[in-house]
Design a protein around this motif. Structure first.
Motif, PDB file in Angstrom:
ATOM      1  N   UNK A  21      41.353  42.642  49.018  1.00 31.29           N
ATOM      2  CA  UNK A  21      40.547  43.026  47.853  1.00 31.29           C
ATOM      3  C   UNK A  21      40.852  42.173  46.635  1.00 31.29           C
ATOM      4  N   UNK A  22      40.367  40.939  46.668  1.00 33.31           N
ATOM      5  CA  UNK A  22      40.629  39.953  45.613  1.00 33.31           C
ATOM      6  C   UNK A  22      40.016  40.390  44.279  1.00 33.31           C
ATOM      7  N   UNK A  23      38.729  40.717  44.313  1.00 33.08           N
ATOM      8  CA  UNK A  23      38.040  41.135  43.079  1.00 33.08           C
ATOM      9  C   UNK A  23      38.654  42.433  42.552  1.00 33.08           C
ATOM     10  N   UNK A  24      38.925  43.357  43.454  1.00 30.39           N
ATOM     11  CA  UNK A  24      39.496  44.657  43.055  1.00 30.39           C
ATOM     12  C   UNK A  24      40.821  44.467  42.308  1.00 30.39           C
ATOM     13  N   UNK A  25      41.643  43.555  42.794  1.00 26.61           N
ATOM     14  CA  UNK A  25      42.949  43.319  42.178  1.00 26.61           C
ATOM     15  C   UNK A  25      42.808  42.810  40.735  1.00 26.61           C
ATOM     16  N   UNK A  26      41.850  41.912  40.517  1.00 23.94           N
ATOM     17  CA  UNK A  26      41.598  41.390  39.161  1.00 23.94           C
ATOM     18  C   UNK A  26      41.083  42.510  38.263  1.00 23.94           C
TER      19      UNK A  26
END
Length: 267
Positions: free
Chosen positions: A45-50
């Protein structure tokens, strides 16, 4: 397309043709799909982490692991991706960006695998994606996100590559350098939009690139400013303009302890 991009894309086509002989598209797809069934290798979850970092009032920083660049040469002689990844995570990075391009950035797929195995944060495969084969390969080596650079792709290509990535659960960072490219990028579904402050023709960097395009970016996009973030006043300038996600590489790669440099820049 700039001269350097044309050169890189030409090299990528040769690289993909070579890799296809080593491992077919079908086999690469199978490896990617297999990773999606293994808990430790599923997309993080790349976007979620940001977005979680930003929601908590912090900057969402994508920290880069990059040995060299075409314009600056070798940035870091003692290059140990696993150690760098752990240092970044310890000091609050939202995500990693790992260069896997061999010919121009002295990267490789193994660097991404080493970095991801050493931490629990999501990893972007930073490469020049022009073919679905590379997207299956990205997921097969454990990447959580891929980069699409508008300057080296047609719109229909980008849509095809985005669909392929999203089918595998990969997030997409789409990167632009100017208003014309931004118009194209906004045709994609991904909420993650990167504005690169580096002019690909001259290699000059100015934060004005991000600032001049801000008014054209819809509210439903998470904007990442890339290149040229060198000191706290650069960070403050962006945050004062409601830009809260950053991709930073060179400034950290030249530091003895990249994670400590991250803390210092964003504290």
């Amino acid at each position: 397309m700039s001269d350097i991009l044309e050169k890189i894309v030409a090299t990528k086509k040769i690289e993909i043709a070579h890799n296809l002989k080593q491992l077919s598209l079908e086999n690469q797809r199978e490896k990617a799909q297999e990773n999606n069934r293994v808990t430790a290798l599923k997309p993080r979850g790349f976007i979620r982490s940001i977005e979680q970092k930003i929601a908590s009032g912090k900057a969402g920083v994508i920290t880069e692991i990059k040995k060299a660049s075409p314009s600056k040469g070798v940035l870091r002689e003692n290059f140990f991706p696993a150690e760098i990844a752990q240092s970044y995570e310890k000091h609050g990075a939202a995500c990693l960006s790992v260069l896997t391009d061999i010919d121009y950035f002295q990267g490789c797929n193994a660097y991404l695998q080493e970095a991801r195995s050493a931490c629990s944060i999501p990893v972007l495969r930073k490469d020049f994606t022009i073919d679905p084969y590379q997207i299956y390969e990205a997921r097969a080596i454990g990447a959580d996100a891929i980069l699409l650079i508008v300057a080296c792709l047609e719109l229909n290509q980008m849509k095809e590559l985005e669909a392929c990535a999203q089918e595998l659960g990969l997030d997409v960072l789409v990167e632009v350098h100017n208003a014309a490219e931004l118009d194209q990028a906004l045709e994609l579904k991904t909420p993650l939009l990167g504005i690169n402050n580096r002019n690909l023709k001259t290699f000059e960097v100015t934060l004005q690139t991000t600032l001049s395009l801000l008014s054209s970016v819809p509210n439903n996009k998470t904007l990442v400013t890339e290149s040229g973030i060198l000191n706290r006043s650069d960070v403050q300038l962006m945050r004062d303009n409601q830009v809260n996600a950053f991709l930073v590489g060179e400034a950290f790669m030249r530091s003895a302890d990249p994670g400590a440099a991250l803390s210092e820049l964003f504290s």
